[in-house]
Design a protein around this motif. Structure first.
Motif, PDB file in Angstrom:
ATOM      1  N   LEU A  32     -51.653  17.830 -87.971  1.00 23.46           N
ATOM      2  CA  LEU A  32     -51.909  17.588 -86.541  1.00 23.46           C
ATOM      3  C   LEU A  32     -51.988  18.919 -85.777  1.00 23.46           C
ATOM      4  CD1 LEU A  32     -52.020  15.272 -84.376  1.00 23.46           C
ATOM      5  CD2 LEU A  32     -49.585  15.725 -83.995  1.00 23.46           C
ATOM      6  N   THR A  33     -53.020  19.051 -84.951  1.00 27.29           N
ATOM      7  CA  THR A  33     -53.217  20.307 -84.193  1.00 27.29           C
ATOM      8  C   THR A  33     -53.269  20.012 -82.693  1.00 27.29           C
ATOM      9  OG1 THR A  33     -54.520  21.191 -86.018  1.00 27.29           O
ATOM     10  CG2 THR A  33     -54.752  22.298 -83.900  1.00 27.29           C
ATOM     11  N   PHE A  34     -52.492  20.757 -81.960  1.00 32.30           N
ATOM     12  CA  PHE A  34     -52.528  20.674 -80.494  1.00 32.30           C
ATOM     13  C   PHE A  34     -53.723  21.515 -80.054  1.00 32.30           C
ATOM     14  CE2 PHE A  34     -49.536  21.154 -76.521  1.00 32.30           C
ATOM     15  CZ  PHE A  34     -50.532  20.624 -75.731  1.00 32.30           C
ATOM     16  N   THR A  87     -43.471  16.554 -72.407  1.00 31.45           N
ATOM     17  CA  THR A  87     -43.119  15.399 -73.256  1.00 31.45           C
ATOM     18  C   THR A  87     -44.003  15.378 -74.495  1.00 31.45           C
ATOM     19  OG1 THR A  87     -42.675  14.155 -71.255  1.00 31.45           O
ATOM     20  CG2 THR A  87     -42.911  12.862 -73.264  1.00 31.45           C
ATOM     21  N   VAL A  88     -45.294  15.703 -74.294  1.00 32.86           N
ATOM     22  CA  VAL A  88     -46.232  15.646 -75.418  1.00 32.86           C
ATOM     23  C   VAL A  88     -45.822  16.626 -76.516  1.00 32.86           C
ATOM     24  CG1 VAL A  88     -48.623  16.008 -76.123  1.00 32.86           C
ATOM     25  CG2 VAL A  88     -48.139  14.915 -73.947  1.00 32.86           C
ATOM     26  N   THR A  89     -45.348  17.800 -76.124  1.00 31.32           N
ATOM     27  CA  THR A  89     -44.973  18.777 -77.158  1.00 31.32           C
ATOM     28  C   THR A  89     -43.793  18.246 -77.986  1.00 31.32           C
ATOM     29  OG1 THR A  89     -43.606  19.983 -75.599  1.00 31.32           O
ATOM     30  CG2 THR A  89     -45.827  20.802 -75.900  1.00 31.32           C
ATOM     31  N   ARG A  90     -42.918  17.473 -77.348  1.00 25.46           N
ATOM     32  CA  ARG A  90     -41.811  16.880 -78.121  1.00 25.46           C
ATOM     33  C   ARG A  90     -42.342  15.842 -79.100  1.00 25.46           C
ATOM     34  NH1 ARG A  90     -39.118  16.911 -73.228  1.00 25.46           N
ATOM     35  NH2 ARG A  90     -39.248  14.661 -72.940  1.00 25.46           N
ATOM     36  N   ARG A  91     -43.300  15.031 -78.624  1.00 22.13           N
ATOM     37  CA  ARG A  91     -43.875  13.995 -79.511  1.00 22.13           C
ATOM     38  C   ARG A  91     -44.589  14.637 -80.701  1.00 22.13           C
ATOM     39  NH1 ARG A  91     -40.813  11.619 -77.013  1.00 22.13           N
ATOM     40  NH2 ARG A  91     -41.280  10.515 -75.086  1.00 22.13           N
ATOM     41  N   ILE A  92     -45.274  15.744 -80.429  1.00 25.27           N
ATOM     42  CA  ILE A  92     -45.968  16.429 -81.532  1.00 25.27           C
ATOM     43  C   ILE A  92     -44.932  16.891 -82.562  1.00 25.27           C
ATOM     44  CG2 ILE A  92     -47.327  18.480 -82.157  1.00 25.27           C
ATOM     45  CD1 ILE A  92     -48.808  18.178 -79.484  1.00 25.27           C
ATOM     46  N   ALA A  93     -43.830  17.440 -82.074  1.00 24.10           N
ATOM     47  CA  ALA A  93     -42.780  17.905 -82.995  1.00 24.10           C
ATOM     48  C   ALA A  93     -42.222  16.743 -83.815  1.00 24.10           C
ATOM     49  CB  ALA A  93     -41.672  18.591 -82.200  1.00 24.10           C
ATOM     50  N   GLY A 131     -53.440  10.788 -85.837  1.00 27.97           N
ATOM     51  CA  GLY A 131     -54.530  11.645 -85.346  1.00 27.97           C
ATOM     52  C   GLY A 131     -54.635  13.008 -86.000  1.00 27.97           C
ATOM     53  N   ASP A 132     -55.654  13.744 -85.580  1.00 28.34           N
ATOM     54  CA  ASP A 132     -55.876  15.102 -86.080  1.00 28.34           C
ATOM     55  C   ASP A 132     -55.726  16.148 -84.977  1.00 28.34           C
ATOM     56  OD1 ASP A 132     -56.836  14.403 -88.811  1.00 28.34           O
ATOM     57  OD2 ASP A 132     -58.370  13.352 -87.649  1.00 28.34           O
ATOM     58  N   TRP A 133     -56.178  15.802 -83.768  1.00 22.83           N
ATOM     59  CA  TRP A 133     -56.249  16.766 -82.662  1.00 22.83           C
ATOM     60  C   TRP A 133     -55.636  16.145 -81.417  1.00 22.83           C
ATOM     61  CZ3 TRP A 133     -58.194  20.960 -84.935  1.00 22.83           C
ATOM     62  CH2 TRP A 133     -59.108  20.806 -85.979  1.00 22.83           C
ATOM     63  N   VAL A 134     -54.807  16.922 -80.726  1.00 21.15           N
ATOM     64  CA  VAL A 134     -54.215  16.402 -79.488  1.00 21.15           C
ATOM     65  C   VAL A 134     -54.811  17.153 -78.298  1.00 21.15           C
ATOM     66  CG1 VAL A 134     -52.087  16.029 -78.189  1.00 21.15           C
ATOM     67  CG2 VAL A 134     -52.043  15.892 -80.687  1.00 21.15           C
ATOM     68  N   ILE A 135     -55.274  16.383 -77.328  1.00 19.89           N
ATOM     69  CA  ILE A 135     -55.770  16.964 -76.075  1.00 19.89           C
ATOM     70  C   ILE A 135     -54.952  16.360 -74.934  1.00 19.89           C
ATOM     71  CG2 ILE A 135     -57.750  17.124 -74.499  1.00 19.89           C
ATOM     72  CD1 ILE A 135     -59.580  17.019 -76.907  1.00 19.89           C
ATOM     73  N   VAL A 136     -54.464  17.212 -74.043  1.00 14.70           N
ATOM     74  CA  VAL A 136     -53.615  16.733 -72.954  1.00 14.70           C
ATOM     75  C   VAL A 136     -54.263  17.023 -71.607  1.00 14.70           C
ATOM     76  CG1 VAL A 136     -51.323  16.834 -71.926  1.00 14.70           C
ATOM     77  CG2 VAL A 136     -51.591  17.257 -74.358  1.00 14.70           C
ATOM     78  N   PRO A 137     -54.723  15.990 -70.918  1.00 15.77           N
ATOM     79  CA  PRO A 137     -55.169  16.224 -69.538  1.00 15.77           C
ATOM     80  C   PRO A 137     -53.949  16.282 -68.627  1.00 15.77           C
ATOM     81  CG  PRO A 137     -55.494  13.915 -70.129  1.00 15.77           C
ATOM     82  CD  PRO A 137     -54.858  14.580 -71.325  1.00 15.77           C
ATOM     83  N   THR A 138     -54.009  17.159 -67.661  1.00 14.87           N
ATOM     84  CA  THR A 138     -52.893  17.211 -66.707  1.00 14.87           C
ATOM     85  C   THR A 138     -53.393  17.646 -65.338  1.00 14.87           C
ATOM     86  OG1 THR A 138     -50.685  18.126 -66.277  1.00 14.87           O
ATOM     87  CG2 THR A 138     -52.273  19.614 -67.294  1.00 14.87           C
ATOM     88  N   ARG A 139     -52.734  17.141 -64.325  1.00  7.88           N
ATOM     89  CA  ARG A 139     -52.955  17.702 -62.994  1.00  7.88           C
ATOM     90  C   ARG A 139     -51.973  18.870 -62.876  1.00  7.88           C
ATOM     91  NH1 ARG A 139     -55.550  13.522 -59.208  1.00  7.88           N
ATOM     92  NH2 ARG A 139     -55.991  11.766 -60.562  1.00  7.88           N
ATOM     93  N   SER A 140     -51.997  19.568 -61.751  1.00  9.32           N
ATOM     94  CA  SER A 140     -51.177  20.781 -61.690  1.00  9.32           C
ATOM     95  C   SER A 140     -49.802  20.527 -61.069  1.00  9.32           C
ATOM     96  CB  SER A 140     -51.921  21.861 -60.921  1.00  9.32           C
ATOM     97  OG  SER A 140     -52.275  21.358 -59.660  1.00  9.32           O
ATOM     98  N   ASP A 141     -49.508  19.280 -60.647  1.00 11.96           N
ATOM     99  CA  ASP A 141     -48.234  19.020 -59.989  1.00 11.96           C
ATOM    100  C   ASP A 141     -47.066  18.980 -60.988  1.00 11.96           C
ATOM    101  OD1 ASP A 141     -49.703  16.451 -60.679  1.00 11.96           O
ATOM    102  OD2 ASP A 141     -47.631  15.782 -60.500  1.00 11.96           O
ATOM    103  N   VAL A 142     -45.866  19.037 -60.437  1.00 12.91           N
ATOM    104  CA  VAL A 142     -44.661  19.166 -61.258  1.00 12.91           C
ATOM    105  C   VAL A 142     -44.498  18.009 -62.241  1.00 12.91           C
ATOM    106  CG1 VAL A 142     -42.130  19.234 -61.155  1.00 12.91           C
ATOM    107  CG2 VAL A 142     -43.496  20.507 -59.493  1.00 12.91           C
ATOM    108  N   SER A 143     -44.733  16.746 -61.780  1.00 16.32           N
ATOM    109  CA  SER A 143     -44.450  15.636 -62.688  1.00 16.32           C
ATOM    110  C   SER A 143     -45.499  15.514 -63.797  1.00 16.32           C
ATOM    111  CB  SER A 143     -44.264  14.314 -61.946  1.00 16.32           C
ATOM    112  OG  SER A 143     -45.333  14.091 -61.101  1.00 16.32           O
TER     113      SER A 143
END
Ligand SMILES: Nc1ncnc2c1ncn2[C@@H]1O[C@H](COP(=O)(O)OP(=O)(O)O)[C@@H](O)[C@H]1O
Ligand SMILES: [Mg+2]
Length: 325
Positions: free
Chosen positions: A211-213, A196-202, A177-189
């Motif tokens: 690749l751009t976050f 986890t996504v930031t580790r995968r990007i690394a 890919g070229d661009w990463v978009i992460v949907p998230t709810r606000s809860d802890v999990s």
């Protein structure tokens, strides 16, 4: 189990990848979170349909055995299109360019997800990773990139909706890919899934330095005070150590409208239009949808959120492409 793909077979396809990318703006968006139920498939389907409605050629690839985009776009029962991920699995395993399974709206093509991805790709990718840890040959990292990058110029946008539970599939998507978009709810999990996504990007960056976050989408948030929202936003941004901002547009929490979308296989703007048609035609109408006026109103509000988010995403990509941030 031994790996089925000989990675040497990937080479001819892989060699075409850098030349396809050179000088062209990236058009492959990866939607990812390490947690399920945070809105990945819903967001992927709405962005894909929204851009197709505005005239773009879009390919939506569900890299997930869940196959929820088939529900979101209403092609679950269409046997000609809903192949449970078979075409996608075959393309990856045979080192061939990805062929879409069909066009589900004008301008919107799909490569569905489903059980074939569980059975074939996940096992194969784990085998490849193990084999590579012994051989030191990283070619397997490009299995999806080769399959998807070679068709990227046939579309304005390609959207990858990636399974939460498979590290290897996530890394494959990020190498492709070229661009990463992460949907998230606000809860802890969900926020743990975001980290986890930031580790995968690394992990992917050495293989795909462009690749751009791009950003984080606050998904299904209640109508909390702006002070509360601001606190959530800054917590999310610090979760990813400032690697990406939270988009200004959040997707509001509207359970009944979201359920109506998935039940009818329509995106929010289509539910709104069909509900209006239903109100005009009265009960018994075929083209129209019979839903509560409150559901129609929240579908309209939800459609507005998605339109504004899609616009914001394009704006941010445009600014980055122009050399800004
Ligand atoms: N705006 C919304 N408000 C509340 N719930 C929503 C909204 N949009 C979608 N949902 C619900 O969230 C759930 C998870 O969505 P989904 O996109 O399948 O997540 P994922 O792909 O991350 O597993 C679904 O049950 C869906 O109906
Ligand atoms: Mg999903």
């Amino acid at each position: 189990m031994a790996a089925a793909v000989n990675v040497a077979d990937l080479e001819p396809l892989r060699q075409r990848v850098p030349s396809l990318r050179d000088g062209s703006a990236g058009n492959i968006i990866v939607i990812c979170n390490g947690k399920g139920g945070v809105g990945k498939s819903t967001l992927a389907s709405h962005l894909a349909a929204g851009w197709a409605f505005s005239g773009a050629r879009v390919l939506l690839v569900e890299m997930d055995p869940q196959a929820n985009t088939a529900e979101d776009l209403g092609f679950t029962a269409n046997g000609g299109i809903n192949d449970n991920g078979k075409r996608q699995a075959d393309a990856v395993l045979q080192c061939l360019p990805l062929e879409p399974a069909g066009e589900v709206r004008p301008g919107l093509w799909v490569a569905p997800g489903g059980a074939y991805l569980e059975d074939v790709i996940t096992e194969e990718l784990y085998c490849q990773r193990r084999a590579a840890s012994q051989s030191g040959d990283p070619t397997w990292m490009y299995m999806y990139a080769s399959t998807i990058r070679t068709i990227a110029r046939e579309y304005d946008w390609i959207i990858l909706d990636v399974a939460p539970g498979s590290a290897v599939l996530q890394v494959q998507a990020m190498v492709a890919g070229d661009w990463v978009i992460v949907p998230t709810r606000s809860d802890v999990s969900s926020r743990k899934g975001l980290r986890t996504v930031t580790r995968r990007i690394a992990e992917a960056l050495p293989y795909n330095p462009d690749l751009t976050f791009l950003g984080i989408v606050l998904f299904a948030v209640g109508a909390s005070a702006s002070r509360v929202q601001a606190r959530i936003r800054s917590a999310l941004e610090s979760d990813v150590q400032g690697a990406a901002p939270v988009f200004d547009t959040a997707i509001r929490h509207v359970e009944a409208a979201a359920q109506a979308c998935r039940t009818h296989g329509l995106v929010a703007s289509e539910v709104e239009h069909a509900a209006r048609a239903g109100e005009r035609e009265g009960s018994g109408a075929h083209a129209g949808l019979s839903v509560d006026a409150s559901v129609r109103k929240s579908a309209a509000a939800l459609a507005k959120d998605y339109r504004s988010l899609a616009y914001e995403i394009l704006g941010r990509i445009g600014r980055i492409n122009a050399g800004g941030s």
